[in-house]
Enzyme design. Structure first.
Site, mmCIF file in Angstrom:
data_model
loop_
_atom_site.group_PDB
_atom_site.id
_atom_site.type_symbol
_atom_site.label_atom_id
_atom_site.label_comp_id
_atom_site.label_asym_id
_atom_site.label_seq_id
_atom_site.Cartn_x
_atom_site.Cartn_y
_atom_site.Cartn_z
ATOM 1 N N VAL A 70 0.995 -1.825 0.366
ATOM 2 C CA VAL A 70 -0.132 -0.291 0.202
ATOM 3 C C VAL A 70 1.276 1.152 -0.215
ATOM 4 C CG1 VAL A 70 -1.728 1.646 1.418
ATOM 5 C CG2 VAL A 70 -2.111 -1.033 1.134
ATOM 6 N N ASN A 73 -14.617 -5.585 2.590
ATOM 7 C CA ASN A 73 -13.719 -6.546 2.292
ATOM 8 C C ASN A 73 -14.424 -7.690 3.464
ATOM 9 O OD1 ASN A 73 -11.526 -5.305 1.504
ATOM 10 N ND2 ASN A 73 -10.301 -6.017 2.646
ATOM 11 N N CYS A 116 -5.394 -9.466 2.518
ATOM 12 C CA CYS A 116 -6.864 -8.796 2.976
ATOM 13 C C CYS A 116 -7.936 -9.403 3.329
ATOM 14 C CB CYS A 116 -7.071 -7.622 2.188
ATOM 15 S SG CYS A 116 -5.915 -6.442 2.021
ATOM 16 N N ALA A 144 -17.350 -17.825 -8.917
ATOM 17 C CA ALA A 144 -16.953 -19.376 -8.261
ATOM 18 C C ALA A 144 -15.779 -19.509 -8.420
ATOM 19 C CB ALA A 144 -18.181 -20.327 -8.091
ATOM 20 N N GLY A 145 -15.016 -20.391 -7.277
ATOM 21 C CA GLY A 145 -13.959 -20.620 -7.691
ATOM 22 C C GLY A 145 -13.182 -21.838 -6.421
HETATM 23 C C1 UDX Z 1 -9.005 -6.705 -1.730
HETATM 24 C C2 UDX Z 1 -10.272 -6.143 -1.745
HETATM 25 O O1 UDX Z 1 -10.953 -5.963 -3.254
HETATM 26 C C3 UDX Z 1 -9.777 -4.591 -1.555
HETATM 27 O O2 UDX Z 1 -9.832 -3.108 -2.180
HETATM 28 C C4 UDX Z 1 -8.325 -4.115 -0.800
HETATM 29 O O3 UDX Z 1 -8.097 -3.133 -0.790
HETATM 30 C C5 UDX Z 1 -8.152 -5.071 -0.326
HETATM 31 O O4 UDX Z 1 -8.567 -6.448 -0.143
HETATM 32 P P1 UDX Z 1 -7.244 -8.568 -3.415
HETATM 33 O O5 UDX Z 1 -6.866 -8.986 -1.503
HETATM 34 O O6 UDX Z 1 -5.939 -7.274 -3.771
HETATM 35 O O7 UDX Z 1 -8.126 -6.885 -2.809
HETATM 36 O O8 UDX Z 1 -7.780 -8.878 -3.816
HETATM 37 P P2 UDX Z 1 -9.023 -9.257 -4.790
HETATM 38 O O9 UDX Z 1 -9.390 -8.920 -6.182
HETATM 39 O O10 UDX Z 1 -10.238 -9.135 -4.000
HETATM 40 O O11 UDX Z 1 -9.441 -10.872 -4.471
HETATM 41 C C6 UDX Z 1 -9.094 -11.012 -3.588
HETATM 42 C C7 UDX Z 1 -10.043 -12.911 -3.910
HETATM 43 O O12 UDX Z 1 -11.139 -13.104 -3.960
HETATM 44 C C8 UDX Z 1 -8.529 -13.335 -4.606
HETATM 45 O O13 UDX Z 1 -8.137 -14.711 -3.870
HETATM 46 C C9 UDX Z 1 -9.326 -14.014 -5.765
HETATM 47 O O14 UDX Z 1 -9.099 -14.868 -6.310
HETATM 48 C C10 UDX Z 1 -10.823 -13.955 -4.936
HETATM 49 N N1 UDX Z 1 -12.448 -13.937 -5.445
HETATM 50 C C11 UDX Z 1 -13.371 -12.636 -6.476
HETATM 51 C C12 UDX Z 1 -12.972 -14.690 -6.126
HETATM 52 O O15 UDX Z 1 -12.794 -15.987 -5.778
HETATM 53 N N2 UDX Z 1 -14.032 -14.865 -7.410
HETATM 54 C C13 UDX Z 1 -14.515 -13.226 -7.256
HETATM 55 O O16 UDX Z 1 -15.252 -13.024 -7.588
HETATM 56 C C14 UDX Z 1 -13.658 -12.245 -7.262
#
Ligand code: UDX
Length: 439
Positions: free
Chosen positions: A11, A208, A261, A253-254
């Site tokens: 950050v 989050n 975070c 889905a996954g």
């Molecule tokens: C997240 C928040 O989006 C961001 O706003 C905050 O500041 C920090 O945390 P980040 O951790 O970088 O950001 O990743 P993000 O893109 O949100 O994905 C988080 C996790 O969710 C990943 O493991 C991703 O694979 C998973 N995910 C995301 C899914 O499984 N399905 C989705 O539809 C979206």
């Protein structure tokens, strides 16, 4: 205008280079001297699109200064880490250390201390009361200003935020901080919310937690769909996402969510709820759903293969999501640990996270140089992270490279019909059995 940034992690460094690139003079501080040296050599300490270019430009043109004292910074951002304690709570020691350092640093201007690190409600007020209000301190004021950037998209999210949240109890300081963002964002200034310290801190956790809940929700539905004939979670997500009250984002889905975070922040919010004696049932279900989600990949692989003993299993994608080398809380870790435990010969490949992976598994797995080497001769391939370069792998690629064409699509990137029709034994999250399956 001078700005200081304490803590040059994912950050802080991105915040620092983005301000510096816009023409502010930024003083970045970090106690990690190796990291500072790396940045001085114009190297990005972690994988983040455009970061290396931004570092190169701002260090060269001396907009970004590293570990250099400066007494004229009007805005001082605290961007240090807030890791989890052993009980899932939040460790504020780095924040307190940074605040104490800032308090002692000489200053010739009225300072606004901006807490950007993710902290539990009450933290910024506590810093204001216990550190910055204690001594005259040139009239330093504290604001809370949570960060919402996503890894892999960090520069874009910082330059074009979708909202700016400012918490505090000093109107003049909050206005000044809003003024900084107006100057920084120009025409593209998003909605700005001025609120209490506690609301601002809670907005970060709520965002989050909500997103994590949305993903756990769709993964829960994926579990039900996978046991329903002719059902497919992708189509279901598409159908519900068209309702603007639900929205189509974060419904992929996954194998579950990871990263630095969601897991940490959800745990911290749960620990905080416990402290204030509220039983946060939804948040517990969100966390528990995610804790078991990764197992789906192993279950499918096992159903198709039986024993893994001495069989090569390939895993494509290690980072917790594409476009980063970050493997913190990545589902790949749990999956691969389980495969190793079940005596599989695991081969892995990730476009950015191989160095991180080597530190985790050492000689326990094989590190491939590309997708082809990874998949070659394997009896099952698990796709754990949806990098673009995996999306383009055609059925023909798996059919010609693998010992047995068994594919587990953990991120729903491939078209089931195409891969099945081509002769691949294809499994995917949230994909129900088809009518003639298994006959
Ligand atoms: C997240 C928040 O989006 C961001 O706003 C905050 O500041 C920090 O945390 P980040 O951790 O970088 O950001 O990743 P993000 O893109 O949100 O994905 C988080 C996790 O969710 C990943 O493991 C991703 O694979 C998973 N995910 C995301 C899914 O499984 N399905 C989705 O539809 C979206």
């Amino acid at each position: 205008m001078n700005i200081s940034v304490y803590g040059l992690g994912r950050v802080g460094l991105v915040t620092a280079v983005c301000f510096a690139r816009k023409g502010y003079t930024v003083f970045g501080f970090d106690q990690n001297v190796q990291l500072i040296e790396q940045i001085r050599r114009h190297e990005a300490p972690f994988h983040e699109p455009h970061l290396a270019d931004y570092i190169n430009e701002t260090v060269r043109n001396r907009r970004l200064h590293l570990n250099e004292e400066n007494s004229e910074s009007e805005f001082i951002f605290i961007t240090v880490g807030t890791p989890s304690t052993s009980d899932g709570g939040i460790d504020l020691s780095q924040v307190k250390r940074a605040a104490a350092k800032i308090e002692l640093a000489p200053s010739t201007v009225k300072r606004i201390i901006v807490v950007k690190s993710t902290v539990i409600p009450g933290t910024a007020r506590m810093l204001a009361d216990t550190i910055f209000n204690k001594v005259p301190n040139n009239g330093a004021k504290v604001c809370s200003n949570p960060e919402f950037l996503r890894e892999g998209n960090a520069i874009q999210d910082t330059e074009f935020p979708d909202r700016i949240i400012i918490g505090g109890d000093d109107h003049a300081a909050m206005q000044k901080l809003e003024g900084l963002y107006k100057d920084f964002c120009g025409q593209r200034i998003p909605p700005v919310v001025q609120t209490t310290f506690e609301n601002a801190e809670m907005i970060k956790y709520a965002s989050n937690a909500f997103l994590a809940t949305k993903i756990s929700f769709i993964n829960c539905l994926a579990g039900i769909a996978s046991k329903t004939q002719n059902a497919d979670i992708k189509s279901i997500a598409n159908g519900i996402g068209l309702d603007p009250r639900i929205g189509d984002k974060f419904l992929n889905a996954g194998l579950g969510w990871g990263g630095s975070c969601f897991p940490k922040d959800l745990d911290a919010l749960l620990a905080y709820s416990k402290k204030v004696r509220y039983d946060a049932l939804i948040l517990k279900a969100t966390r528990d759903t995610n804790k078991r989600q990764w197992k789906t990949a192993v279950t499918y692989a096992k159903a198709a293969l039986g024993s893994f003993k001495n069989k090569k299993i390939s895993v494509l994608g290690l980072a917790f999501k594409p476009d980063t080398d970050d493997m913190r809380e990545a589902v790949s870790i749990r999956i691969i640990n389980q495969l190793v435990k079940m005596e599989a010969n695991v081969a892995v490949f990730d476009p950015a996270a191989m160095n991180t992976a080597r530190k985790i598994w050492g000689k326990k797995v094989t590190y491939a140089k590309d997708p082809q080497e990874c998949v070659k001769g394997s009896y099952c391939c698990i796709l754990a992270t949806e990098w673009d370069e995996f999306r383009i792998l055609e059925p023909h690629f798996f059919l010609t490279q693998m010992a047995k064409p068994i594919l587990v699509d953990g991120r729903r990137v491939y078209d089931p019909k195409r891969y099945r029709n081509a002769g691949i034994k294809f499994f995917a999250i949230g994909l129900g059995p088809v009518q003639d399956d298994g006959k």
